[in-house]
Design a protein around this motif. Structure first.
Motif, short mmCIF file in Angstrom:
data_model
loop_
_atom_site.label_atom_id
_atom_site.label_comp_id
_atom_site.label_asym_id
_atom_site.label_seq_id
_atom_site.Cartn_x
_atom_site.Cartn_y
_atom_site.Cartn_z
N MET A 58 -13.84 -2.51 -9.89
CA MET A 58 -14.19 -2.05 -8.43
C MET A 58 -15.43 -2.14 -8.38
SD MET A 58 -12.09 1.46 -7.87
CE MET A 58 -13.50 2.39 -8.08
N GLU A 59 -15.73 -2.73 -7.28
CA GLU A 59 -17.24 -2.95 -6.59
C GLU A 59 -17.22 -2.02 -5.50
OE1 GLU A 59 -19.51 -4.79 -8.04
OE2 GLU A 59 -18.46 -6.20 -9.18
N THR A 60 -18.27 -1.07 -5.51
CA THR A 60 -18.20 0.00 -4.44
C THR A 60 -19.65 0.16 -3.73
OG1 THR A 60 -19.09 1.79 -5.89
CG2 THR A 60 -16.80 1.31 -5.75
N SER A 61 -19.75 0.58 -2.40
CA SER A 61 -20.98 0.70 -2.10
C SER A 61 -21.75 1.99 -2.73
CB SER A 61 -20.82 1.31 -0.53
OG SER A 61 -20.39 2.60 -0.40
N ASP A 62 -22.69 1.99 -2.43
CA ASP A 62 -23.81 3.03 -3.21
C ASP A 62 -23.04 4.57 -2.71
OD1 ASP A 62 -25.24 1.53 -4.65
OD2 ASP A 62 -26.75 1.36 -2.97
N GLY A 63 -22.54 4.81 -1.59
CA GLY A 63 -22.11 5.90 -1.10
C GLY A 63 -20.59 6.25 -1.55
N TYR A 64 -20.29 5.31 -2.67
CA TYR A 64 -18.75 5.70 -2.98
C TYR A 64 -18.77 7.11 -4.09
CZ TYR A 64 -14.70 5.60 -6.19
OH TYR A 64 -13.57 5.82 -6.77
N GLU A 65 -17.91 7.74 -3.92
CA GLU A 65 -17.67 9.06 -4.79
C GLU A 65 -16.42 9.15 -5.21
OE1 GLU A 65 -19.32 12.83 -2.91
OE2 GLU A 65 -21.01 11.40 -2.50
N ALA A 66 -15.92 9.16 -6.65
CA ALA A 66 -14.53 9.12 -7.03
C ALA A 66 -13.90 10.54 -6.63
CB ALA A 66 -14.50 9.04 -8.67
N LYS A 67 -14.72 11.65 -6.41
CA LYS A 67 -14.02 12.95 -5.95
C LYS A 67 -13.69 12.84 -4.82
CE LYS A 67 -14.40 15.34 -9.99
NZ LYS A 67 -13.47 15.70 -10.67
N ARG A 68 -14.51 12.10 -3.70
CA ARG A 68 -14.03 12.22 -2.48
C ARG A 68 -12.95 11.20 -2.39
NH1 ARG A 68 -15.99 8.23 0.83
NH2 ARG A 68 -15.79 8.28 2.99
N LYS A 69 -12.63 9.98 -3.03
CA LYS A 69 -11.57 9.37 -2.98
C LYS A 69 -10.28 9.92 -3.49
CE LYS A 69 -9.13 5.17 -3.31
NZ LYS A 69 -7.86 5.24 -2.33
N GLU A 70 -10.46 10.72 -4.38
CA GLU A 70 -9.29 11.68 -4.81
C GLU A 70 -8.71 12.64 -3.83
OE1 GLU A 70 -8.98 14.87 -8.39
OE2 GLU A 70 -10.10 13.07 -8.95
N ALA A 71 -9.91 13.41 -3.35
CA ALA A 71 -9.55 14.25 -2.39
C ALA A 71 -8.84 13.43 -0.96
CB ALA A 71 -10.81 14.99 -1.83
N MET A 72 -9.26 12.42 -0.66
CA MET A 72 -8.80 11.68 0.46
C MET A 72 -7.14 11.18 0.06
SD MET A 72 -12.02 9.14 1.55
CE MET A 72 -10.95 7.90 2.23
N ASP A 73 -7.27 10.77 -1.19
CA ASP A 73 -5.68 10.53 -1.55
C ASP A 73 -4.88 11.47 -1.55
OD1 ASP A 73 -6.84 7.98 -1.91
OD2 ASP A 73 -6.78 7.79 -4.09
N ALA A 74 -5.15 12.79 -2.00
CA ALA A 74 -4.33 13.87 -2.15
C ALA A 74 -3.95 14.29 -0.81
CB ALA A 74 -5.08 15.12 -2.39
N LEU A 75 -4.52 13.97 0.30
CA LEU A 75 -4.04 14.19 1.72
C LEU A 75 -3.53 13.26 2.57
CD1 LEU A 75 -7.50 15.89 2.94
CD2 LEU A 75 -5.19 17.16 2.20
N ASN A 76 -3.00 12.21 1.85
CA ASN A 76 -2.69 10.90 2.36
C ASN A 76 -1.40 10.59 1.86
OD1 ASN A 76 -1.89 8.24 3.01
ND2 ASN A 76 -3.82 7.55 3.13
N PRO A 77 -0.39 11.18 2.72
CA PRO A 77 1.28 11.09 2.10
C PRO A 77 1.59 9.50 1.69
CG PRO A 77 1.24 12.03 4.23
CD PRO A 77 -0.19 11.24 3.99
N LYS A 78 1.03 8.53 2.26
CA LYS A 78 1.31 7.24 2.00
C LYS A 78 0.88 6.73 0.53
CE LYS A 78 4.00 3.70 3.43
NZ LYS A 78 5.63 3.86 3.71
N VAL A 79 -0.48 7.20 0.36
CA VAL A 79 -0.97 6.87 -1.00
C VAL A 79 -0.17 7.86 -2.05
CG1 VAL A 79 -3.06 7.47 -2.35
CG2 VAL A 79 -3.21 6.53 -0.06
N GLN A 80 0.11 8.99 -1.74
CA GLN A 80 1.02 9.85 -2.74
C GLN A 80 2.36 8.96 -3.14
OE1 GLN A 80 -0.25 12.38 -4.58
NE2 GLN A 80 -1.82 11.76 -3.62
#
Length: 111
Positions: A58-80
């Motif tokens: 994975m290549e990410t921007s400097d603003g990428y945060e794994a915990k933030r991605k995890e939280a976003m995914d938990a709230l996204n029914p399609k990702v789940q």
């Protein structure tokens, strides 16, 4: 820009591996999953396979945060829904923590 390398195993079954690869072809991928990846500031993602072992870069921007991605995914029914589908094909690495899928790899060499 940051680079992350992660590993995960697939169940060692040729039919399941073929199905997993089917879902990762561009024409079969879900647009909601692509959007969730880009929304998390992941700029590029590549997955490689040898046998039943997967390697993700994975290549990410400097603003990428794994915990933030995890939280976003938990709230996204399609990702789940996607994660549940993928779990039919995946299995944790022997040293993975409880509930952990992709395990962050440690860089041990750089030219």
């Amino acid at each position: 820009m940051k680079r992350y390398c992660l590993a995960l195993d697939l169940k060692d079954d040729p039919q399941l591996i073929a199905q997993y690869e089917h879902w990762h072809k561009a024409e079969n991928s879900w647009p909601e999953i692509r959007k969730s990846i880009l929304d998390a500031e992941i700029l590029d993602m590549q997955i490689y396979r040898t046998g039943n072992r997967l390697f993700m870069i994975m290549e990410t921007s400097d603003g990428y945060e794994a915990k933030r991605k995890e939280a976003m995914d938990a709230l996204n029914p399609k990702v789940q829904e996607w994660e549940q589908l993928m779990w039919l094909f995946q299995q944790p690495l022997p040293w993975a923590k409880e509930g952990e899928k992709w395990v962050l790899m440690k860089q041990i060499f750089k030219l």
